[in-house]
Design a protein around this motif. Structure first.
Motif, mmCIF file in Angstrom:
data_model
loop_
_atom_site.group_PDB
_atom_site.id
_atom_site.type_symbol
_atom_site.label_atom_id
_atom_site.label_comp_id
_atom_site.label_asym_id
_atom_site.label_seq_id
_atom_site.Cartn_x
_atom_site.Cartn_y
_atom_site.Cartn_z
ATOM 1 N N CYS A 1 -8.858 -14.319 -7.422
ATOM 2 C CA CYS A 1 -7.592 -13.918 -8.034
ATOM 3 C C CYS A 1 -7.403 -12.410 -7.943
ATOM 4 O O CYS A 1 -6.279 -11.924 -7.862
ATOM 5 N N PHE A 2 -8.521 -11.665 -7.935
ATOM 6 C CA PHE A 2 -8.472 -10.207 -7.906
ATOM 7 C C PHE A 2 -8.964 -9.703 -6.550
ATOM 8 O O PHE A 2 -9.814 -10.318 -5.919
ATOM 9 N N PHE A 3 -8.424 -8.554 -6.144
ATOM 10 C CA PHE A 3 -8.782 -7.990 -4.851
ATOM 11 C C PHE A 3 -9.103 -6.510 -4.991
ATOM 12 O O PHE A 3 -8.409 -5.769 -5.694
ATOM 13 N N LEU A 4 -10.175 -6.093 -4.307
ATOM 14 C CA LEU A 4 -10.510 -4.680 -4.136
ATOM 15 C C LEU A 4 -10.343 -4.381 -2.655
ATOM 16 O O LEU A 4 -11.048 -4.963 -1.824
ATOM 17 N N LEU A 5 -9.431 -3.481 -2.331
ATOM 18 C CA LEU A 5 -9.012 -3.309 -0.943
ATOM 19 C C LEU A 5 -9.107 -1.856 -0.508
ATOM 20 O O LEU A 5 -8.764 -0.939 -1.264
ATOM 21 N N GLU A 6 -9.561 -1.662 0.720
ATOM 22 C CA GLU A 6 -9.520 -0.324 1.300
ATOM 23 C C GLU A 6 -8.089 0.081 1.624
ATOM 24 O O GLU A 6 -7.722 1.246 1.499
ATOM 25 N N ASN A 7 -7.283 -0.888 2.036
ATOM 26 C CA ASN A 7 -5.896 -0.603 2.388
ATOM 27 C C ASN A 7 -5.033 -1.790 1.979
ATOM 28 O O ASN A 7 -4.936 -2.784 2.695
ATOM 29 N N ALA A 8 -4.422 -1.692 0.796
ATOM 30 C CA ALA A 8 -3.628 -2.798 0.273
ATOM 31 C C ALA A 8 -2.399 -3.071 1.127
ATOM 32 O O ALA A 8 -1.995 -4.226 1.309
ATOM 33 N N GLU A 9 -1.788 -2.017 1.676
ATOM 34 C CA GLU A 9 -0.576 -2.197 2.471
ATOM 35 C C GLU A 9 -0.868 -2.998 3.738
ATOM 36 O O GLU A 9 -0.131 -3.921 4.092
ATOM 37 N N THR A 10 -1.955 -2.652 4.427
ATOM 38 C CA THR A 10 -2.325 -3.383 5.628
ATOM 39 C C THR A 10 -2.705 -4.821 5.296
ATOM 40 O O THR A 10 -2.325 -5.764 6.009
ATOM 41 N N PHE A 11 -3.444 -5.009 4.213
ATOM 42 C CA PHE A 11 -3.842 -6.355 3.798
ATOM 43 C C PHE A 11 -2.617 -7.211 3.510
ATOM 44 O O PHE A 11 -2.538 -8.366 3.937
ATOM 45 N N GLN A 12 -1.649 -6.649 2.796
ATOM 46 C CA GLN A 12 -0.451 -7.407 2.467
ATOM 47 C C GLN A 12 0.370 -7.734 3.714
ATOM 48 O O GLN A 12 0.915 -8.831 3.844
ATOM 49 N N ALA A 13 0.431 -6.786 4.650
ATOM 50 C CA ALA A 13 1.157 -7.042 5.898
ATOM 51 C C ALA A 13 0.509 -8.175 6.684
ATOM 52 O O ALA A 13 1.203 -8.971 7.327
ATOM 53 N N ASP A 14 -0.820 -8.271 6.611
ATOM 54 C CA ASP A 14 -1.531 -9.301 7.363
ATOM 55 C C ASP A 14 -1.456 -10.672 6.700
ATOM 56 O O ASP A 14 -1.336 -11.696 7.392
ATOM 57 N N TYR A 15 -1.524 -10.712 5.372
ATOM 58 C CA TYR A 15 -1.688 -11.997 4.694
ATOM 59 C C TYR A 15 -0.543 -12.361 3.740
ATOM 60 O O TYR A 15 -0.413 -13.525 3.364
ATOM 61 N N GLN A 16 0.220 -11.371 3.290
ATOM 62 C CA GLN A 16 1.366 -11.626 2.409
ATOM 63 C C GLN A 16 0.987 -12.538 1.246
ATOM 64 O O GLN A 16 1.604 -13.574 1.007
ATOM 65 N N ILE A 17 -0.047 -12.142 0.536
ATOM 66 C CA ILE A 17 -0.598 -12.984 -0.520
ATOM 67 C C ILE A 17 -0.633 -12.291 -1.875
ATOM 68 O O ILE A 17 -0.857 -12.932 -2.910
#
Length: 239
Positions: A137-153
């Motif tokens: 449910c929780f995410f720790l991300l190096e790059n949230a923008e890139t992650f969201q662009a890839d997975y839209q989650i």
């Protein structure tokens, strides 16, 4: 029988009946011939019991909260433990098993064309399985923008799914509930060189986000996860 053989074995007396074995001797004789079958059966039975326990979750710790770390390099074991302890302490026991527990999954991603392409691909497949089954449910991300662009989650600030654009995230270091904790230090070995540091410093630049859900999809303990997110966001500036 020839006369010679009769003469040669003239003093030989036929064996009498074999003496009866005591219960202890019978058991020892049985064990001598059967022990490998017994041991092999015990091993197979143990494996079957272990598989059944794993399938049913018997004797296994069931996490109240699950966090997915997505970055290019692995977090040290002590840092992972610090994050898990922090989330468990802030969230509490959500599933009623008498203990508060959190689990952090590490998914390492990078350039698919580099020499570790197979490893990167395997991590991406595992991450996709996590997203599909709604584990973290929780995410720790190096790059949230890139992650969201890839997975839209990821979710917006109000918790609804953001299917496009940049979702809401906050840097670990800007989250008072986490940044104020004493998380201790870590030691790791990189390319044969040992290094150490402070866990807060290691986590400060990572971005914290939560996933959004649609339809009937949800994570385990959704109400507790929502409550934990509210706790984490206390003192954080407006989105």
């Amino acid at each position: 029988m020839s006369e010679y053989l009769n003469w040669k074995f003239r003093d030989v007396k036929p064996d009498g009946p074999a003496p009866a074995l005591t219960p202890r001797q019978k058991l020892a004789n049985w064990w001598h011939y059967s022990k490998w079958f017994v041991l092999g059966g015990a091993v197979l039975l143990g494996l079957a019991a272990d598989l059944a326990a794993s399938a049913l979750g018997v004797g296994q710790m069931q996490p109240d909260y699950q966090i997915a770390y997505v970055g290019s390099s692995a977090l040290p074991e002590q840092t992972v433990q610090a994050v898990e302890n922090a989330f468990a302490a802030l969230g509490g026991d959500a599933n009623g098993d008498g203990q508060a527990a959190a689990v952090l999954h590490q998914y390492l991603v990078g350039d698919a064309l580099d020499e570790n392409a197979d490893y990167t691909y395997a991590n991406q497949v595992t991450l996709m399985a996590d997203l599909e089954s709604c584990d973290s449910c929780f995410f720790l991300l190096e790059n949230a923008e890139t992650f969201q662009a890839d997975y839209q989650i990821l979710a917006d600030a109000d918790g609804t799914l953001n299917e496009g654009g940049s979702a809401y995230s906050v840097a670990w270091g800007e989250c008072p509930a986490l940044a104020s904790l004493d998380l201790g230090g870590y030691t790791e070995e990189v390319l044969g060189e040992e290094s150490s540091g402070d866990n807060q410093d290691r986590l400060a630049g990572l971005q914290l986000a939560r996933r959004g859900f649609w339809g009937d999809k949800t994570c385990e303990n959704p109400e507790a996860c929502d409550a934990l997110w509210d706790t984490l966001m206390k003192g954080v500036g407006p989105a």
